[in-house]
Design an enzyme around this catalytic site. Structure first.
Site, PDB file in Angstrom:
ATOM      1  NE  ARG A 171      -3.869  -0.219   1.940  1.00 37.36           N
ATOM      2  CZ  ARG A 171      -5.026  -0.446   2.531  1.00 37.36           C
ATOM      3  NH1 ARG A 171      -5.403   0.278   3.556  1.00 37.36           N
ATOM      4  NH2 ARG A 171      -5.838  -1.406   2.097  1.00 37.36           N
TER       5      ARG A 171
ATOM      6  CE  LYS B  68      -1.758  -4.768   2.250  1.00 38.95           C
ATOM      7  NZ  LYS B  68      -2.736  -5.485   1.419  1.00 38.95           N
TER       8      LYS B  68
ATOM      9  CG  ASP C 176      -3.511  -2.848  -0.841  1.00 38.12           C
ATOM     10  OD1 ASP C 176      -4.410  -3.687  -0.936  1.00 38.12           O
ATOM     11  OD2 ASP C 176      -3.542  -1.953   0.023  1.00 38.12           O
TER      12      ASP C 176
ATOM     13  CB  ALA D  37     -13.844   3.385   0.177  1.00 39.87           C
ATOM     14  CG  MET D  38      -9.581   4.236   2.203  1.00 40.28           C
ATOM     15  SD  MET D  38      -8.312   3.254   1.368  1.00 40.28           S
ATOM     16  CE  MET D  38      -6.913   3.530   2.446  1.00 40.28           C
TER      17      MET D  38
ATOM     18  CB  ALA E 283     -13.454  -5.265  -1.959  1.00 42.23           C
TER      19      ALA E 283
ATOM     20  CG  ASN F 277      -8.070  -5.541   3.053  1.00 37.13           C
ATOM     21  OD1 ASN F 277      -8.433  -6.710   3.146  1.00 37.13           O
ATOM     22  ND2 ASN F 277      -7.304  -5.111   2.055  1.00 37.13           N
TER      23      ASN F 277
END
Ligand code: NAD
Length: 359
Positions: A52, A88, A123, A244-245, A265, A267
């Site tokens: 990200r 991540k 991401d 979105a976020m 979707a 996270n």
């Protein structure tokens, strides 16, 4: 002594720290690259997880995100039945340092330092062009052109399957036609989900903070209705899809919901696990985010299959999402437990059992 150490040292004192196997800070003086790599658990295999790129307010905020997101990847891998662990990468976006070829290449060199313990790709903020640049520098990059490609449409397909399973559970049929959906975030996943739903006769309300995304959604889906981003969760619909976020659901926003199902979707949708109880008490069926959004992972993990990438195998695994959602929702109803807790227990059973065997 250990108690004092925990209380004063950064990473371990953060509530997001969950016994992660590794947390690395990286910095490149020349390109200005700065960020964190976190590996949560590798009991099922090497860590996998996107990278990200985001304008975090502080290094601590970025590290917290890396810890949270890598942990979720462990759970996601376990329930998606891919042989990988959770990892991540997060990069602190800083206007002083452009995200150009040199910048992205310097990140790929950091990934190389882990020598295959961590595979990464797209991401939020990292696109397919960045992936191509990284793949020239590192063999540990996934989602490359000509192989699995962009994970977005696959993530959307997984969410779509999860929605079908949830509709079946809540309303007795997985039919999309005539049903209503609200999608927050019309980016790579939200846009494609909109396509899958409208193509089957679903009625979609969308929202995005980026006017260019709204414009392109209007052009692509002339029947879409646009709502303000701050109010889309209040729309009276069959399914609300956060794309979105994270951190979407709090006590406050849950009270404002007017949908049967939440399935999207984004996270880390729940601001705390207790929000799962609140959703259940509000009569909303919640499909745990990491179960619904596993499609992108399943597809890119296919690139690392020893037998080579096979689209047919990927599709088969993707359909497993439907089965997993059904199982979670059935157990949630039977045990009167929120779906997020049921999913966590199922996932932990898979990777903790393997962790114990390794010790
Ligand atoms: P993206 O950046 O392409 O799209 C996200 C969209 O959300 C952007 O258009 C952005 O403008 C919008 N947005 C941000 N904040 C918003 C707000 N407050 N209100 C309305 N819109 C807002 O990202 P994406 O790849 O579509 O991913 C979306 C979510 O799904 C993320 O949380 C990501 O972590 C998760 N996810 C993505 C994938 C994937 O393969 N792309 C896989 C699994 C999970």
């Amino acid at each position: 002594m250990e108690g004092n150490y925990k209380a004063t040292f950064g990473t371990e004192s953060l509530e997001e720290f969950d016994g992660h196997e590794l947390v690395n800070f990286f910095y490149n003086k020349t390109t200005g690259l700065k960020g964190f790599l976190a590996i949560h658990n590798t009991a099922l295999g090497p860590a996998i997880g996107g990278t990200r790129y985001w304008p975090y307010g502080s290094q601590e905020e970025a590290m917290r995100d890396a810890l949270r997101l890598s942990r979720a990847m462990t759970y996601k891998c376990a329930l998606a039945r891919v042989h990988f662990g959770g990892g991540k990468g997060v990069i602190l976006a800083d206007v002083r340092y452009p995200k150009n070829r040199a910048f992205i290449s310097s990140y790929a060199r950091v990934v190389n330092l882990l020598r295959g313990s961590f595979f990464t790709g797209e991401d939020v903020g990292i696109d397919k062009y960045d992936v191509e640049v990284m793949a020239k520098v590192s063999p540990f990059i996934i989602g490359r052109r000509g192989l699995a490609g962009d994970p977005g449409p696959w993530a959307a397909l997984g969410v779509f399957y999860a929605i079908e399973a949830a509709l079946e559970s809540a309303l007795g049929t997985s039919r999309i036609q005539g049903r209503t959906f609200a999608i927050k975030g019309l980016g790579k996943v939200g846009g494609e989900l909109c396509h899958l739903l409208t193509e089957r006769g679903g009625k979609v309300i969308g929202a995005d903070i980026d006017p260019s995304k709204v414009r392109s959604a209007r052009k692509r889906f002339p029947k879409i209705r646009i709502a303000p981003p701050g109010a889309i969760h209040k729309e009276s619909v069959d399914v609300y899809c956060p794309c979105a976020m994270g951190g979407e659901f709090t006590e406050h926003t849950i009270r404002q919901l007017s949908c049967h199902i939440v399935c999207g979707a984004a996270n880390n949708q729940l601001s705390s696990p207790a929000c799962g109880d609140l959703l259940r008490r509000a009569g909303v069926i919640y499909v745990p985010d990491y179960v619904a959004n596993a499609g992108g992972l399943i597809n890119v993990a296919g690139e690392l299959d020893k037998r080579g990438y096979s689209r047919a195998r990927v599709y088969r695994k993707m359909r497993g999402i439907k089965k997993t959602v059904r199982k979670i929702l059935e157990l949630s109803a039977k045990r009167r437990q929120p779906a997020n807790r049921v999913a966590d227990t199922l996932a932990e059973r898979i990777f903790l059992r393997r962790s114990k065997k390794r010790i």
